[in-house]
Design an enzyme around this catalytic site. Structure first.
Site, PDB file in Angstrom:
ATOM      1  N   TYR A 149       0.851  -1.197   0.000  1.00  0.00           N
ATOM      2  CA  TYR A 149       0.000   0.000   0.000  1.00  0.00           C
ATOM      3  C   TYR A 149       0.893   1.256   0.000  1.00  0.00           C
ATOM      4  CZ  TYR A 149      -3.633   3.155   1.771  1.00  0.00           C
ATOM      5  OH  TYR A 149      -4.521   4.179   1.942  1.00  0.00           O
ATOM      6  N   ASP A 161       0.605  -7.614   6.733  1.00  0.00           N
ATOM      7  CA  ASP A 161      -0.612  -6.831   6.479  1.00  0.00           C
ATOM      8  C   ASP A 161      -1.620  -7.802   5.869  1.00  0.00           C
ATOM      9  OD1 ASP A 161      -2.648  -5.260   5.380  1.00  0.00           O
ATOM     10  OD2 ASP A 161      -1.302  -3.589   4.950  1.00  0.00           O
ATOM     11  N   LYS A 205     -11.376  -1.655   5.666  1.00  0.00           N
ATOM     12  CA  LYS A 205     -11.670  -2.466   4.489  1.00  0.00           C
ATOM     13  C   LYS A 205     -12.593  -3.632   4.853  1.00  0.00           C
ATOM     14  CE  LYS A 205      -8.735   0.537   2.941  1.00  0.00           C
ATOM     15  NZ  LYS A 205      -7.313   0.296   2.817  1.00  0.00           N
TER      16      LYS A 205
HETATM   17  C1  LIG Z   1      -6.063   0.958   3.154  1.00  0.00           C
HETATM   18  C2  LIG Z   1      -4.888   0.146   3.456  1.00  0.00           C
HETATM   19  C3  LIG Z   1      -3.989   0.511   4.477  1.00  0.00           C
HETATM   20  C4  LIG Z   1      -4.135   1.805   5.258  1.00  0.00           C
HETATM   21  O1  LIG Z   1      -5.299   1.794   6.022  1.00  0.00           O
HETATM   22  P1  LIG Z   1      -6.129   3.123   6.443  1.00  0.00           P
HETATM   23  O2  LIG Z   1      -7.256   2.562   7.216  1.00  0.00           O
HETATM   24  O3  LIG Z   1      -6.534   3.798   5.169  1.00  0.00           O
HETATM   25  O4  LIG Z   1      -5.202   3.969   7.225  1.00  0.00           O
HETATM   26  C5  LIG Z   1      -2.925  -0.324   4.746  1.00  0.00           C
HETATM   27  N1  LIG Z   1      -2.740  -1.475   4.048  1.00  0.00           N
HETATM   28  C6  LIG Z   1      -3.577  -1.851   3.053  1.00  0.00           C
HETATM   29  C7  LIG Z   1      -3.321  -3.122   2.316  1.00  0.00           C
HETATM   30  C8  LIG Z   1      -4.668  -1.055   2.727  1.00  0.00           C
HETATM   31  O5  LIG Z   1      -5.483  -1.440   1.729  1.00  0.00           O
END
Ligand SMILES: *Cc1c(COP(=O)(O)O)cnc(C)c1O
Length: 395
Positions: free
Chosen positions: A114, A186, A211
């Site tokens: 990201y 992640d 998400k």
């Molecule tokens: C959106 C996202 C983030 C960051 O998250 P936020 O809630 O926008 O701060 C980190 N890693 C991935 C894979 C993401 O899709």
């Protein structure tokens, strides 16, 4: 309770953990404890709480009963210890770095992660003496080559955003542990329904709860889950001073969304499989990257480490960026917006949106071509999604 739940299926566990009736009132849905502070019975109790000898609540930045329900629920599905809910996914990543690293420490991370996750290392943590190297973590030889004696942490995003490249978690965990480093994963794209990195050797898992975990495009949040109690305690200490907590109401919304995670992920995923196969057959489409297609270079790895290929697809329209932009401007059912993992189909163009902050060289090197389009397939009727894409591609 948690012990018995571990024997049940993922959907049952998803619905039932953190879902005990409220001890004070019997309320089946968790109450929202919208309070910044919590009263002590007496000075001795207050002192014991600050000393960590009494488990009660002190102050919402450090912990809150509504937030604790969410933390329990997510960390149970991830198979970890004591989740830490944060105000965003970025706050989750920064909680890990703040809690575990210091001046002179080195990080190896996935090059196509990201955009802001990469940029915070390159632009910000570097100012505090934390160095980082970005490599294609799907290649173990490159990970090994990037390791230094000062490497304390490997950060892997799998599937990676937006290239949908996978990293073998068990192999990279072994590389980290042989060299005295920790592995953070992640798990935003897969969610614990499809992938549980701790069981594969990861030390820390983090999420953008914005998400799939919340899933309704109405909350920004994050979550950190540690594999051990010791690591969880270290991370929570750092978190209390970094200050990236969630609001109890935000936590309540995320917990409400989380309850249908298994149902949503499976519905989105079955649509994504159909959409990916359809895209692959379209003459106007240059290439499609989706772990559920045999054409994905890591199709076998996806079957080994994931319980399904997920709901994210990347593809390129023939004619590159101009043709892609034309398609994005013409979709009607799908929404042109960043973010992912909600019940509605979202489509975006990483080179000009989520990954625009990255220099073009790093982007291209990470496999994020100018024409790449990313779609997060939602839970709509799949025929409607295909009809929308079909007319947008002017087939
Ligand atoms: C959106 C996202 C983030 C960051 O998250 P936020 O809630 O926008 O701060 C980190 N890693 C991935 C894979 C993401 O899709």
């Amino acid at each position: 309770m948690a012990h018995d739940l571990k024997k049940l299926g993922m959907t049952t566990r998803n619905i039932h953990t953190g879902q005990h009736p409220d001890p004070a009132t019997g309320a089946v849905a968790p109450p929202i404890y919208q309070s910044s502070t919590f009263a002590f019975d007496n000075c001795a109790q207050g002192a014991a709480r600050f000393a960590g000898e009494d488990d009660g609540y002190i102050y919402t930045r450090m912990g809150n009963p509504t937030t604790a329900r969410l933390e329990e629920a997510v960390s149970h599905l991830e198979g970890g210890y004591g989740g830490i809910a944060t105000g965003s996914g970025m706050a989750a990543l920064n909680t890990i770095v703040f809690g575990l690293l210091g001046k002179g420490d080195h990080v190896v991370a996935t090059s196509s992660m990201y955009g802001p996750s990469r940029m915070v290392f390159e632009r910000d943590w570097s100012r505090f003496g934390v160095e980082s190297t970005f490599v294609d973590t799907s290649r173990e030889d490159l990970v090994i080559e990037a390791m230094r004696p000062s490497t304390k942490l490997i950060v892997v995003e799998t599937p990676a955003n937006p290239t949908i490249v996978l990293t073998d978690i068990a192999k990279v965990a072994a590389i980290a542990h042989e060299r005295g480093a920790l592995l953070a994963v992640d798990n935003t794209f897969a969610s614990p329904i499809l992938q549980r990195p701790i069981a594969l050797g990861a030390d820390v898992v983090y999420h953008s709860m914005t998400k799939f975990i919340n899933g309704h495009t109405d909350v920004v949040g994050g979550m950190v889950i540690a594999a051990t109690e010791e690591l969880g305690t270290t991370l929570r200490k750092g978190f209390a001073f970094l200050g990236g907590c969630v609001d109890p109401h935000q936590a309540w919304l995320a917990l409400r969304g989380f309850k249908t995670l298994a149902l949503r992920v499976r519905a989105c995923q079955s649509n994504a499989q159909v959409v990916a196969r359809w895209l692959e057959e379209q003459p106007a489409v240059e290439w499609v990257r989706y772990p559920g297609l045999e054409s994905h270079p890591q199709h076998e790895l996806s079957k080994k480490q994931m319980d399904g290929p997920g709901a994210l697809i990347s593809f390129e329209v023939k004619g590159g960026i101009e043709a892609g932009a034309k398609m994005l401007d013409q979709v009607e059912l799908a929404t042109l917006a960043v973010s992912l993992g909600g019940i509605e189909t979202l489509i975006q163009h990483p080179a000009s949106m989520t990954h625009a902050a990255m220099p073009r060289d790093s982007r291209v090197q990470a496999g994020i071509t100018d024409g790449l389009v990313r779609v997060s397939v939602g839970c709509e009727d799949v025929d409607d999604i295909i009809a929308d894409f079909s007319s947008a591609l002017r087939l």
